[in-house]
Design a protein around this motif. Structure first.
Motif, PDB file in Angstrom:
ATOM      1  N   ASP A  61       0.804  -1.227   0.000  1.00 46.44           N
ATOM      2  CA  ASP A  61       0.000   0.000   0.000  1.00 46.44           C
ATOM      3  C   ASP A  61       0.834   1.273   0.000  1.00 46.44           C
ATOM      4  O   ASP A  61       0.397   2.295  -0.537  1.00 46.44           O
ATOM      5  CB  ASP A  61      -0.926   0.009   1.220  1.00 46.44           C
ATOM      6  N   HIS A  62       2.036   1.211   0.593  1.00 42.96           N
ATOM      7  CA  HIS A  62       2.857   2.415   0.722  1.00 42.96           C
ATOM      8  C   HIS A  62       4.238   2.278   0.078  1.00 42.96           C
ATOM      9  O   HIS A  62       4.664   3.164  -0.662  1.00 42.96           O
ATOM     10  CB  HIS A  62       3.026   2.793   2.202  1.00 42.96           C
ATOM     11  N   VAL A  63       4.936   1.184   0.384  1.00 43.42           N
ATOM     12  CA  VAL A  63       6.334   1.074  -0.052  1.00 43.42           C
ATOM     13  C   VAL A  63       6.447   0.962  -1.570  1.00 43.42           C
ATOM     14  O   VAL A  63       7.225   1.704  -2.192  1.00 43.42           O
ATOM     15  CB  VAL A  63       7.034  -0.111   0.637  1.00 43.42           C
ATOM     16  N   VAL A  64       5.710   0.039  -2.175  1.00 40.33           N
ATOM     17  CA  VAL A  64       5.813  -0.119  -3.633  1.00 40.33           C
ATOM     18  C   VAL A  64       5.466   1.183  -4.359  1.00 40.33           C
ATOM     19  O   VAL A  64       6.233   1.618  -5.239  1.00 40.33           O
ATOM     20  CB  VAL A  64       4.948  -1.296  -4.131  1.00 40.33           C
ATOM     21  N   PRO A  65       4.352   1.855  -4.039  1.00 39.71           N
ATOM     22  CA  PRO A  65       4.083   3.142  -4.707  1.00 39.71           C
ATOM     23  C   PRO A  65       5.170   4.186  -4.464  1.00 39.71           C
ATOM     24  O   PRO A  65       5.532   4.935  -5.395  1.00 39.71           O
ATOM     25  CB  PRO A  65       2.752   3.583  -4.088  1.00 39.71           C
ATOM     26  N   ASP A  66       5.711   4.245  -3.241  1.00 38.63           N
ATOM     27  CA  ASP A  66       6.758   5.226  -2.944  1.00 38.63           C
ATOM     28  C   ASP A  66       8.043   4.925  -3.715  1.00 38.63           C
ATOM     29  O   ASP A  66       8.760   5.850  -4.135  1.00 38.63           O
ATOM     30  CB  ASP A  66       7.047   5.263  -1.441  1.00 38.63           C
ATOM     31  N   LEU A  67       8.357   3.651  -3.897  1.00 35.71           N
ATOM     32  CA  LEU A  67       9.522   3.279  -4.706  1.00 35.71           C
ATOM     33  C   LEU A  67       9.281   3.619  -6.178  1.00 35.71           C
ATOM     34  O   LEU A  67      10.157   4.177  -6.855  1.00 35.71           O
ATOM     35  CB  LEU A  67       9.813   1.783  -4.563  1.00 35.71           C
ATOM     36  N   ARG A  96      -3.208 -11.406  -1.029  1.00 35.18           N
ATOM     37  CA  ARG A  96      -2.953 -10.315  -1.983  1.00 35.18           C
ATOM     38  C   ARG A  96      -2.076 -10.788  -3.133  1.00 35.18           C
ATOM     39  O   ARG A  96      -1.147 -10.107  -3.565  1.00 35.18           O
ATOM     40  CB  ARG A  96      -2.328  -9.118  -1.245  1.00 35.18           C
ATOM     41  N   ILE A  97      -2.402 -11.946  -3.625  1.00 35.15           N
ATOM     42  CA  ILE A  97      -1.599 -12.575  -4.671  1.00 35.15           C
ATOM     43  C   ILE A  97      -1.508 -11.697  -5.913  1.00 35.15           C
ATOM     44  O   ILE A  97      -0.422 -11.531  -6.490  1.00 35.15           O
ATOM     45  CB  ILE A  97      -2.168 -13.973  -5.001  1.00 35.15           C
ATOM     46  N   GLN A  98      -2.618 -11.113  -6.345  1.00 33.43           N
ATOM     47  CA  GLN A  98      -2.596 -10.290  -7.561  1.00 33.43           C
ATOM     48  C   GLN A  98      -1.723  -9.050  -7.384  1.00 33.43           C
ATOM     49  O   GLN A  98      -1.033  -8.618  -8.319  1.00 33.43           O
ATOM     50  CB  GLN A  98      -4.023  -9.887  -7.958  1.00 33.43           C
ATOM     51  N   ASP A  99      -1.741  -8.484  -6.185  1.00 37.12           N
ATOM     52  CA  ASP A  99      -0.909  -7.301  -5.931  1.00 37.12           C
ATOM     53  C   ASP A  99       0.582  -7.652  -5.961  1.00 37.12           C
ATOM     54  O   ASP A  99       1.403  -6.864  -6.450  1.00 37.12           O
ATOM     55  CB  ASP A  99      -1.269  -6.689  -4.582  1.00 37.12           C
ATOM     56  N   TRP A 100       0.930  -8.835  -5.435  1.00 40.76           N
ATOM     57  CA  TRP A 100       2.335  -9.250  -5.487  1.00 40.76           C
ATOM     58  C   TRP A 100       2.749  -9.567  -6.920  1.00 40.76           C
ATOM     59  O   TRP A 100       3.896  -9.320  -7.305  1.00 40.76           O
ATOM     60  CB  TRP A 100       2.586 -10.437  -4.559  1.00 40.76           C
ATOM     61  N   LYS A 101       1.847 -10.108  -7.695  1.00 41.01           N
ATOM     62  CA  LYS A 101       2.151 -10.337  -9.118  1.00 41.01           C
ATOM     63  C   LYS A 101       2.467  -9.010  -9.815  1.00 41.01           C
ATOM     64  O   LYS A 101       3.411  -8.919 -10.605  1.00 41.01           O
ATOM     65  CB  LYS A 101       0.970 -11.021  -9.812  1.00 41.01           C
ATOM     66  N   LYS A 102       1.691  -7.982  -9.508  1.00 45.09           N
ATOM     67  CA  LYS A 102       1.932  -6.663 -10.091  1.00 45.09           C
ATOM     68  C   LYS A 102       3.279  -6.104  -9.646  1.00 45.09           C
ATOM     69  O   LYS A 102       4.017  -5.529 -10.455  1.00 45.09           O
ATOM     70  CB  LYS A 102       0.810  -5.700  -9.698  1.00 45.09           C
ATOM     71  N   GLU A 160      11.877  -7.400  -6.598  1.00 41.85           N
ATOM     72  CA  GLU A 160      12.205  -8.802  -6.352  1.00 41.85           C
ATOM     73  C   GLU A 160      11.280  -9.381  -5.288  1.00 41.85           C
ATOM     74  O   GLU A 160      11.080  -8.775  -4.234  1.00 41.85           O
ATOM     75  CB  GLU A 160      13.655  -8.945  -5.888  1.00 41.85           C
ATOM     76  N   LEU A 161      10.749 -10.572  -5.562  1.00 41.49           N
ATOM     77  CA  LEU A 161       9.980 -11.322  -4.585  1.00 41.49           C
ATOM     78  C   LEU A 161      10.887 -12.422  -4.053  1.00 41.49           C
ATOM     79  O   LEU A 161      11.188 -13.385  -4.748  1.00 41.49           O
ATOM     80  CB  LEU A 161       8.710 -11.906  -5.214  1.00 41.49           C
ATOM     81  N   SER A 210       5.124 -18.932  -9.156  1.00 44.23           N
ATOM     82  CA  SER A 210       3.770 -18.759  -9.691  1.00 44.23           C
ATOM     83  C   SER A 210       3.369 -17.289  -9.740  1.00 44.23           C
ATOM     84  O   SER A 210       2.478 -16.911 -10.499  1.00 44.23           O
ATOM     85  CB  SER A 210       2.764 -19.549  -8.844  1.00 44.23           C
ATOM     86  N   LEU A 211       4.040 -16.461  -8.945  1.00 43.30           N
ATOM     87  CA  LEU A 211       3.753 -15.026  -8.940  1.00 43.30           C
ATOM     88  C   LEU A 211       4.529 -14.272 -10.004  1.00 43.30           C
ATOM     89  O   LEU A 211       3.988 -13.395 -10.679  1.00 43.30           O
ATOM     90  CB  LEU A 211       4.081 -14.432  -7.567  1.00 43.30           C
ATOM     91  N   ASP A 212       5.840 -14.577 -10.118  1.00 33.11           N
ATOM     92  CA  ASP A 212       6.681 -13.756 -11.009  1.00 33.11           C
ATOM     93  C   ASP A 212       7.334 -14.514 -12.153  1.00 33.11           C
ATOM     94  O   ASP A 212       7.994 -13.910 -13.001  1.00 33.11           O
ATOM     95  CB  ASP A 212       7.753 -13.022 -10.191  1.00 33.11           C
ATOM     96  N   GLY A 213       7.203 -15.845 -12.177  1.00 29.98           N
ATOM     97  CA  GLY A 213       7.776 -16.630 -13.269  1.00 29.98           C
ATOM     98  C   GLY A 213       9.286 -16.764 -13.228  1.00 29.98           C
ATOM     99  O   GLY A 213       9.884 -17.289 -14.171  1.00 29.98           O
TER     100      GLY A 213
END
Length: 270
Positions: A53-59, A80-86, A93-94, A140-143
């Protein structure tokens, strides 16, 4: 040869040595960290909602990338699988932080560790299965096939002993918790040092980066809560001050993921 002639003969060679031969540490920085003075890796543990909610947008608004260590069974992962895929698709990096986040309950101050998640009661085979299942989840999230690992609570052993060597072929690098600068020639990619952050000001975070610049080092930050959601926390304001400094100094600082930093270190060491 008289004294004057001797100095006239030696002086040009002394000058050449001073200009070209005896370089200061900063002269080597362009060869070490992609042409920059230092490298910074921002890592975030435990798949918290605030990371999405905060870190990814701020980065993203600053053009920076981070490494997010997910414990696959945590609500912030599985809900929040779809959000981690995004996030993965954006280039973040995941990383692997195990399935259930076990920690060694036999150590002092670990009363909060439940019996089911007591790493001291695990066999090495158990933790390997948990770690490798998490790799399947992350793929499965990032391939991605290659990634890095973060030891839960910094613990590197089950009741049977160290599992560091057992996972070495599963990851490009593994992040530890010892607060220290990483000098490229002696970085241990099986247990990369990192600074655990809890309550520091933006000024204090920036001071650590400046120290890394002076030492031509890699500094890894270990964040949990950012603006809340964890007992180990840094304020949003302090975190954003750090990101602003990194953005303003992109010409001097290489801010990258743990995976990319580890690949670079491995090439340099080889």
């Amino acid at each position: 040869m008289n004294t004057c002639m001797k100095y006239l003969f030696v002086f040009p060679f002394m000058l050449t040595f001073l200009v070209h031969g005896q370089t200061s540490p900063s002269d080597h920085s362009t060869e070490i960290w992609q042409g920059k003075q230092a490298a910074v890796v921002l890592t975030y543990d435990d798949a918290l909602n605030v990371h999405l909610d905060h870190v990814v947008p701020d980065l993203e608004v600053r053009g920076l990338k981070g490494t997010f260590y997910l414990s696959a069974f945590f609500p912030g992962s599985k809900n929040r699988i779809q959000d981690w895929k995004k996030a993965g698709a954006l280039g973040h990096e995941l990383g692997n932080h195990t399935l259930y986040h076990p920690c060694d309950a036999s150590l002092p101050g670990r009363e909060w560790v439940s019996p089911d998640n007591d790493l001291h009661q695990y066999t090495t085979d158990q933790i390997l299965k948990e770690i490798r299942m998490t790799n399947v989840f992350l793929e499965s999230l990032d391939g991605q096939k290659e990634r890095t690992f973060a030891y839960t609570c910094g613990d590197t052993a089950t009741g049977e002993g160290s599992f560091v060597a057992a996972i070495q072929d599963d990851f490009v690098a593994s992040r530890g918790v010892r607060g220290a600068m990483n000098r490229i020639g002696n970085i241990n990619l099986s247990n990369v040092d990192s600074y655990g952050i809890n309550g520091q000001t933006g000024e204090e975070l920036i001071a650590l980066v400046k120290e890394a610049q002076e030492k031509q080092a890699l500094i890894t930050f270990l964040f949990h809560g950012v603006g809340g959601e964890h007992s180990l926390n840094v304020s949003l304001e302090a975190h954003r001050e750090l990101l602003d400094y990194l953005e303003a100094n992109k010409d001097l600082i290489w801010t990258t993921t743990m995976l990319e930093a580890a690949r670079h270190v491995k090439e340099h060491q080889q």
